[in-house]
Design an enzyme around this catalytic site. Structure first.
Site, short mmCIF file in Angstrom:
data_model
loop_
_atom_site.label_atom_id
_atom_site.label_comp_id
_atom_site.label_asym_id
_atom_site.label_seq_id
_atom_site.Cartn_x
_atom_site.Cartn_y
_atom_site.Cartn_z
N HIS A 1 1.96 4.05 -3.26
CA HIS A 1 2.13 5.50 -3.11
C HIS A 1 3.51 5.99 -3.54
O HIS A 1 3.63 6.91 -4.34
CB HIS A 1 1.86 5.91 -1.66
CG HIS A 1 0.42 5.81 -1.27
ND1 HIS A 1 -0.59 6.23 -2.10
CD2 HIS A 1 -0.17 5.34 -0.13
CE1 HIS A 1 -1.76 6.02 -1.50
NE2 HIS A 1 -1.52 5.48 -0.30
N HIS B 1 0.83 -1.20 0.00
CA HIS B 1 0.00 0.00 0.00
C HIS B 1 0.87 1.26 0.00
O HIS B 1 0.75 2.11 -0.89
CB HIS B 1 -0.91 -0.02 1.23
CG HIS B 1 -1.86 1.13 1.32
ND1 HIS B 1 -3.24 0.96 1.36
CD2 HIS B 1 -1.66 2.47 1.40
CE1 HIS B 1 -3.82 2.14 1.44
NE2 HIS B 1 -2.89 3.08 1.48
N GLU B 2 1.73 1.37 1.01
CA GLU B 2 2.48 2.61 1.21
C GLU B 2 3.67 2.77 0.26
O GLU B 2 3.87 3.85 -0.31
CB GLU B 2 2.98 2.68 2.66
CG GLU B 2 1.88 2.67 3.71
CD GLU B 2 1.00 3.91 3.66
OE1 GLU B 2 1.39 4.90 3.01
OE2 GLU B 2 -0.08 3.90 4.26
N GLU C 1 -5.72 5.99 -3.89
CA GLU C 1 -6.07 5.28 -2.66
C GLU C 1 -6.83 3.98 -2.94
O GLU C 1 -6.69 3.00 -2.21
CB GLU C 1 -6.89 6.19 -1.74
CG GLU C 1 -6.16 7.42 -1.24
CD GLU C 1 -4.97 7.10 -0.35
OE1 GLU C 1 -4.69 5.91 -0.08
OE2 GLU C 1 -4.31 8.05 0.11
#
Length: 342
Positions: A113, A108-109, A142
């Site tokens: 991102h 995710h991070e 997101e």
């Protein structure tokens, strides 16, 4: 940005509730899910080691710094410095990560991102987004990150990658607009059994308000679910792996003139997206578990059935909830036709 984070329209609320309730029916409670599927809570040193290895695998050691803090609402957050090109990943204390789920956090991070931020600098629109008339990418960003967080959970024949957290955030945003902090905390008890997690969830959506008795909230968290649903609905119409090329929305990535200018050679691609066929199967699994495929099929069947009743040819089409955001006639996720009055 302010418009993006306005009160959610609620067109996905029934879908969010269905996912939440199916998840809880499967695992009894969020706490039991974490205990049975999440593994043990990791120590600070274990967490630091796993993060550093993941970052090193991507060749990003010089660009990412880890920071641990007690003063954060989110378990993980990442802040970019446009001047240096480096980022600081802040990890909340005490550590909440569990051994079997931390890989998803990294996907995710860092895998979403940071990778999109890193690759964005290599694209023609970098520094001149207005020239290319690019839309806001936050919902896509997101939503994609939420799906990638479920990658490891989606592997295996009996996998159950529920969009529980994203659906819960969407539900919380919808209810925050009509409930005070205390009332929202009481309402969420049916979904979040742990009082501390329930309080932090309320704090996320109510942050920025100076009066706890006020209705409303900060609705950014709605984009996790809205973005994920839109990507799943349109995954067969686009090359989803192109979303890793930079900070770009799912609507803009469809533009043929933009695709022809993409730098696809010098970008970094996270391990889970390097096999497009396998990645698509993971998205298919997430869609199936969260009823996306089933509901779209019901909509198509309804169109065909109506056509047969009136002895007309069936014109099969795909109807997306994203149409509602464009203020056009649409069909919601429950298959109920919404006719907007002019």
């Amino acid at each position: 940005m302010a418009k993006l984070f306005q009160k959610p329209k609620g067109h996905l609320l029934k879908q969010a509730i269905r996912i939440i309730e199916t998840f809880l029916k499967t695992y009894s409670s969020e706490s039991k899910f974490l205990e049975s599927e999440g593994g043990k809570v990791m120590t600070l040193e274990e967490t630091k080691d796993v993060f550093q290895k993941y970052i090193a695998e991507l060749g990003l050691t010089e660009l990412i710094t880890l920071k641990f803090s007690y003063n954060t609402v989110s378990p993980t957050s990442i802040v970019h410095d446009p001047n240096t090109g480096t980022s600081i990943v802040t990890i909340g204390l005490p550590i909440e990560y569990r051994a079997n789920r931390i890989r998803g956090v990294l996907n995710h991070e860092i895998g979403t991102h940071f990778i999109r931020k890193y690759n964005d600098k290599k694209q023609p629109w970098y520094g001149s987004r207005r020239k290319y008339n690019l839309k806001n990418f936050v919902s896509t960003e997101e939503g994609l990150a939420s799906l990638n967080q479920l990658y490891e959970e989606s592997l295996g024949k009996n996998a159950k990658p529920f969009l529980f957290k994203s659906a819960l955030y969407y539900y919380t945003c919808c209810k925050a607009s009509e409930m005070t902090f205390v009332r929202l905390y009481e309402d969420l008890e049916k979904y979040i059994d742990d009082p501390k997690r329930r309080f932090k969830t309320c704090l996320r959506v109510k942050r920025g308000l100076t009066d706890c008795a006020a209705l409303g909230g900060y609705y950014k968290d709605k984009v996790y679910f809205e973005g994920a649903v839109k990507i799943l609905q349109q995954r067969k119409k686009i090359d989803v792996t192109l979303l890793f090329c930079g900070k770009i929305s799912i609507d803009d990535i469809k533009k043929n003139d933009l695709q022809s200018k993409l730098d696809r050679e010098s970008i970094k691609v996270p391990y889970f997206a390097q096999d497009p066929e396998k990645y698509m199967k993971v998205l298919d699994k997430i869609a199936e578990v969260n009823y996306i495929i089933q509901i779209l099929s019901l909509v198509v069947c309804s169109i065909r059935a109506t056509a047969q009743i009136h002895n007309r040819p069936a014109l099969t089409c795909l109807l997306y909830t994203s149409d509602a955001a464009d203020e056009r006639p649409s069909v919601d996720l429950g298959g109920r036709r919404i006719n907007k009055k002019k």
